[in-house]
Write a protein that holds these residues in place. Structure first.
Motif, short mmCIF file in Angstrom:
data_model
loop_
_atom_site.label_atom_id
_atom_site.label_comp_id
_atom_site.label_asym_id
_atom_site.label_seq_id
_atom_site.Cartn_x
_atom_site.Cartn_y
_atom_site.Cartn_z
N UNK A 179 35.51 40.55 43.67
CA UNK A 179 34.55 41.02 42.67
C UNK A 179 34.99 42.35 42.07
N UNK A 180 35.55 43.23 42.89
CA UNK A 180 35.93 44.55 42.43
C UNK A 180 37.10 44.53 41.44
N UNK A 181 37.84 43.43 41.40
CA UNK A 181 38.97 43.35 40.47
C UNK A 181 38.53 43.49 39.03
N UNK A 182 37.41 42.85 38.67
CA UNK A 182 36.95 42.83 37.29
C UNK A 182 35.63 43.56 37.08
N UNK A 183 35.14 44.24 38.10
CA UNK A 183 33.83 44.90 37.99
C UNK A 183 33.92 46.13 37.08
N UNK A 184 33.04 46.23 36.07
CA UNK A 184 33.03 47.43 35.22
C UNK A 184 32.52 48.63 36.00
N UNK A 185 32.83 49.85 35.57
CA UNK A 185 32.36 51.05 36.27
C UNK A 185 30.83 51.07 36.36
N UNK A 186 30.33 51.41 37.53
CA UNK A 186 28.89 51.51 37.72
C UNK A 186 28.21 50.22 38.13
#
Length: 252
Positions: A179-186
């Protein structure tokens, strides 16, 4: 005998004004019908069109402007916005509000492992995990980092989430990394099983079907909908709100 009928210019002007007003009212009524905002049917098998209409026509401020008509079948709220009537699922909307609150604020309790578990991750995933330790801690995962160890073997799991009837492990860590690969900031990242746990909690603490509500309770639920990021369905996919009818159609 021919009957005389006298008429003045003022009489003519009055009649013309009446006719013009009647035509304008008729035009306005038909134009309102032509500008119906909601056309999706009340069909549980068709959700995307209805949600698209709602997201296009209803904004965050609309919910506070809705007038409460009453409660239907001890399970639904009927509300009015301008000429449109809506039906709101009291349980689904409260559940979604509680779910998003848990997602945003809940810090999961952790259970220490008797024996720390070495995670053999790829070098990229290992660096990614080390860069987002706060995200994992928020989800109940705690690690020890040995910077002197061989790359891909520097991370050990020392605590994992603790919750009754829920068991978490390596699969949840892998999902978070993905999930963190494409997660936007925040963005708040939660593994799907954590989301399921929050959905279960939210369901249990929400207003239930068959519960009689005061007007103040219904007002609170509608106002909360203005605070929900994605208000159109509950965490289990049940619609929270649907359009019933435009009152212009009834008047017509």
């Amino acid at each position: 005998m021919v009957q005389k009928w006298s008429i003045s210019m003022d009489d003519i002007r009055t009649e013309v004004q009446k006719e013009t007003q009647m035509r304008q009212e008729s035009t306005d009524k038909h134009s309102n019908l032509k500008r119906l905002k909601f056309k999706a049917k009340l069909d549980p098998n068709i959700t995307e069109v209805a949600e698209e209409e709602l997201s296009r026509e209803i904004d965050k401020t609309s919910f506070s402007q809705m007038r409460i008509i009453g409660q239907f079948n001890l399970s639904f709220i009927i509300a009015q916005l301008d000429d449109d009537l809506f039906i709101i699922d009291q349980h689904a909307t409260d559940e979604k509000f509680n779910f998003e609150q848990l997602q945003a604020t809940e810090k999961i309790q952790s259970q220490p492992l008797v024996v720390p578990q070495t995670l053999e991750l790829s070098a990229v995933k290992e660096l990614q995990l080390m860069d987002h330790l706060d995200v994992f801690q928020r989800n109940g995962f705690h690690f020890s980092i040995d910077h002197s160890a061989e790359m891909t073997k520097r991370v050990k799991l020392v605590q994992k989430p603790q919750c009754r009837n829920w068991d978490f492990g390596l699969a949840d860590i892998e999902e978070l990394l993905f999930m963190l690969q494409d997660a936007p900031p925040g963005m708040i990242c939660r593994p799907s099983r954590v989301r399921d746990m929050f959905a279960s909690r939210a369901c249990r603490k929400s207003v239930m079907f068959g519960m009689a509500l005061k007007k103040s309770d219904m007002r609170r639920l509608l106002d909360h909908m203005g605070d929900i990021k994605h208000p159109w369905h509950c965490p289990h996919g049940r619609p929270t709100m649907r359009h019933l009818i435009n009152l212009c159609m009834i008047r017509e």
